[in-house]
Design a protein around this motif. Structure first.
Motif, PDB file in Angstrom:
ATOM      1  N   GLN A 171       4.815 -12.278   1.889  1.00 25.27           N
ATOM      2  CA  GLN A 171       3.434 -12.269   2.371  1.00 25.27           C
ATOM      3  C   GLN A 171       2.809 -10.888   2.240  1.00 25.27           C
ATOM      4  OE1 GLN A 171       3.475 -13.742   6.365  1.00 25.27           O
ATOM      5  NE2 GLN A 171       3.780 -15.875   5.757  1.00 25.27           N
ATOM      6  N   TYR A 172       3.617  -9.859   2.472  1.00 29.68           N
ATOM      7  CA  TYR A 172       3.111  -8.498   2.314  1.00 29.68           C
ATOM      8  C   TYR A 172       3.104  -8.059   0.852  1.00 29.68           C
ATOM      9  CZ  TYR A 172       3.453  -7.849   7.354  1.00 29.68           C
ATOM     10  OH  TYR A 172       3.287  -7.960   8.703  1.00 29.68           O
ATOM     11  N   GLY A 173       3.783  -8.811  -0.001  1.00 30.02           N
ATOM     12  CA  GLY A 173       3.832  -8.442  -1.409  1.00 30.02           C
ATOM     13  C   GLY A 173       4.860  -7.380  -1.729  1.00 30.02           C
ATOM     14  N   ILE A 174       5.964  -7.350  -0.967  1.00 30.27           N
ATOM     15  CA  ILE A 174       7.014  -6.357  -1.201  1.00 30.27           C
ATOM     16  C   ILE A 174       8.340  -7.086  -1.370  1.00 30.27           C
ATOM     17  CG2 ILE A 174       5.829  -4.540   0.080  1.00 30.27           C
ATOM     18  CD1 ILE A 174       7.562  -5.146   2.470  1.00 30.27           C
ATOM     19  N   SER A 420      -2.087 -10.510   2.861  1.00 31.56           N
ATOM     20  CA  SER A 420      -1.619  -9.207   2.395  1.00 31.56           C
ATOM     21  C   SER A 420      -2.723  -8.162   2.487  1.00 31.56           C
ATOM     22  CB  SER A 420      -1.117  -9.319   0.956  1.00 31.56           C
ATOM     23  OG  SER A 420      -2.153  -9.789   0.109  1.00 31.56           O
ATOM     24  N   VAL A 421      -3.969  -8.524   2.091  1.00 30.30           N
ATOM     25  CA  VAL A 421      -5.074  -7.570   2.156  1.00 30.30           C
ATOM     26  C   VAL A 421      -5.384  -7.213   3.607  1.00 30.30           C
ATOM     27  CG1 VAL A 421      -7.523  -7.242   1.643  1.00 30.30           C
ATOM     28  CG2 VAL A 421      -6.028  -8.313  -0.040  1.00 30.30           C
ATOM     29  N   GLN A 422      -5.321  -8.185   4.506  1.00 33.72           N
ATOM     30  CA  GLN A 422      -5.568  -7.891   5.914  1.00 33.72           C
ATOM     31  C   GLN A 422      -4.564  -6.884   6.459  1.00 33.72           C
ATOM     32  OE1 GLN A 422      -5.677 -11.527   8.145  1.00 33.72           O
ATOM     33  NE2 GLN A 422      -7.421 -12.368   7.006  1.00 33.72           N
ATOM     34  N   HIS A 423      -3.269  -7.089   6.127  1.00 34.08           N
ATOM     35  CA  HIS A 423      -2.262  -6.154   6.612  1.00 34.08           C
ATOM     36  C   HIS A 423      -2.444  -4.770   5.999  1.00 34.08           C
ATOM     37  CE1 HIS A 423       0.004  -8.902   9.032  1.00 34.08           C
ATOM     38  NE2 HIS A 423       0.157  -9.756   8.040  1.00 34.08           N
TER      39      HIS A 423
END
Length: 510
Positions: A171-174, A420-423
């Motif tokens: 979800q975070y893209g990592i 992801s953008v929100q985080h």
């Protein structure tokens, strides 16, 4: 008369094992005082076994759990061979060993004490020892099943937590190898992503004008400007907040730096703190040169030059004048044309303007969705009659074109409002948010590691229960064998007393 007697000798004697001792006492085979006699015999046996000859069979008998009458008989038979040299002309043995064991056998045979002791041993084995061992074995087997089940549960729980960790990382893209560094690396790419979103707003110019025309026509308010921030981004892009607020491009932008929090210092390290050197803004003097300015340190000291100090130091306009230092309070105006603080952020980086941008996008989305519904309802005569006086921009729209504009708005909203953008925006607004996210993700990994450690503990306990079962099973087998042997000895002894009639000890389930 012979046939009935023969039939009587074949009639079996059935004795309930739990009442065997009472049966023997009631029929005068044993005395009520057999327990005191057995105690005396045990004392003699304890003394006699202290002096025994070197014989392998005797050692095996002495290694047994309990010596009874028939064991003593066997020891006497062995001693007859080892102590044969002590036998005199009258058939008596001068060996103290032989005399001790012969006396023990005699005490056993007195009032059939040995029969009462064997019966007591049999009842105790059947009623207590065998059931106790079987219960212990049952507990070991049940424990192994429970530990095995808990092992599987821990394995599944650890796998689930690991999957949840990887899902959160996705979800975070990592990837999750180094959560903190990967999150900070993503934040560096956030401005370019937001600029792409801002560039996509340029395709909404016609939709904004359509909304503006509809509001002016329906509300009859020509001076009302709808979605002003969207208009600004559509025409100028994702500019700084300073440009949105003032309408002018800044001469210089001093962006706040996202600094990574250093690792906590060790016990022996000295924390000198963080000293930030602010650049000095001067006028047209020689210090305005960037290269020279970087090497100077402002110590905050103002020196009044004297008349003799004219050795090349530029103190201002050539005249000795007092230098005034102006301290700007928080919230006061910054130098003109300089964007710093929140004004230096772009519109989509600043939380307030980003929320306004999202609100206006949603407002435009609702308008386009409602307009699309109205255009598809051709039977709405009232709406068609109202639009006869509308501007050409409103009347010339098609449902396909409005739907295309609506899809563009929704795509921008989905891109900007993604998880992801929100985080990443939260990380940009608060660097400490990285620590919280990192700790939450690491906590899932720690829980998975704890479950795996618990699984290993369950595996060790299961192996311990298996080892205990392995030690109990031979004991139970030996006890069952000895119990069967006792049963046969007692049945044979009682059978002799009744002319060879078969004797059955009832209630023995081995």
């Amino acid at each position: 008369m012979e046939a009935p007697a023969q039939d009587y000798r074949n009639v079996p004697i059935d004795i309930q094992t739990s009442k065997l001792l009472d049966w023997l006492v009631d029929r005068r085979h044993c005395s009520l005082r057999w327990q005191s006699q057995v105690q005396l015999i045990r004392q003699r046996i304890d003394v006699a076994i202290q002096d025994m000859p070197e014989n392998q069979e005797i050692k095996q008998l002495l290694d047994g759990a309990y010596l009874h009458y028939f064991h003593c008989l066997r020891i006497v038979e062995i001693l007859k061979g080892t102590e044969a040299s002590t036998k005199n002309l009258f058939g008596h043995y001068s060996s103290q060993r032989m005399r001790d064991w012969q006396e023990i056998v005699a005490l056993y045979e007195k009032e059939n004490t040995y029969l009462a002791e064997l019966s007591s041993l049999l009842v105790r084995s059947i009623s207590y020892e065998i059931p106790s061992l079987r219960r212990q074995l049952g507990r070991c087997q049940q424990a192994q099943q429970d530990f095995s089940r808990r092992e599987d549960e821990c394995q599944l729980g650890a796998a689930e937590l690991r999957e949840r960790f990887l899902g959160s990382c996705r979800q975070y893209g990592i990837s999750g190898d180094n959560v903190r560094q990967e999150l900070l690396a993503l934040v560096k790419d956030l401005p370019s992503l937001l600029c792409q979103v801002g560039a996509g707003v340029s395709a909404l110019g016609e939709a904004i004008e359509l909304y503006q025309a509809c509001v002016e026509f329906v509300c009859d308010s020509p001076g009302t400007v709808v979605v002003p921030l969207l208009r600004h981004v559509a025409s100028r892009g994702n500019t700084t907040v300073f440009e949105w607020r003032t309408g002018q491009e800044p001469r210089r932008v001093e962006r706040p730096q996202l600094r990574e929090e250093p690792e906590p210092p060790g016990e022996d390290a000295i924390d000198w703190g963080d000293f930030t050197l602010e650049p000095i803004q001067v006028g047209d003097g020689a210090a305005a040169d960037g290269g020279a300015q970087d090497e100077e340190i402002d110590w905050g000291i103002t020196v009044e030059p004297s008349a003799q100090q004219d050795d090349g130091i530029d103190w201002g306009d050539g005249e000795a004048e007092q230098v005034q230092i102006t301290v700007l309070e928080a919230g006061s105006e910054v130098p003109e044309g300089v964007a710093c603080g929140s004004d230096a952020l772009t519109l989509l980086e600043n939380p307030e303007t980003r929320n306004q941008f999202i609100d206006e996008l949603m407002e435009l989305e609702l308008f386009l969705a409602q307009r699309l519904v109205e255009m598809e309802e051709e039977a709405d005569i009232v709406a068609m009659s109202q639009l006869q006086l509308a501007p050409a921009l409103l009347q010339g729209q098609t449902s396909a074109h409005v739907g295309s504009q609506l899809a563009t708005v929704r795509a921008l909203l989905a891109q900007l409002c993604s998880r992801s953008v929100q985080h990443l925006c939260m990380i940009l607004a608060s660097p400490r948010y990285v620590d919280r996210v990192t700790e939450l993700l690491r906590q899932k990994l720690r829980q998975a590691e704890l479950l795996l450690a618990k699984k290993e503990a369950m595996a060790r306990k299961r192996q311990e229960a298996l080892a205990e079962q392995g030690s109990l099973e031979p004991k139970l087998d030996r006890l069952l064998e000895k119990t069967k042997e006792l049963q046969k000895l007692i049945e044979a002894d009682i059978s002799k007393r009744y002319g060879g009639r078969p004797v059955n000890l009832m209630g023995i389930n081995l």
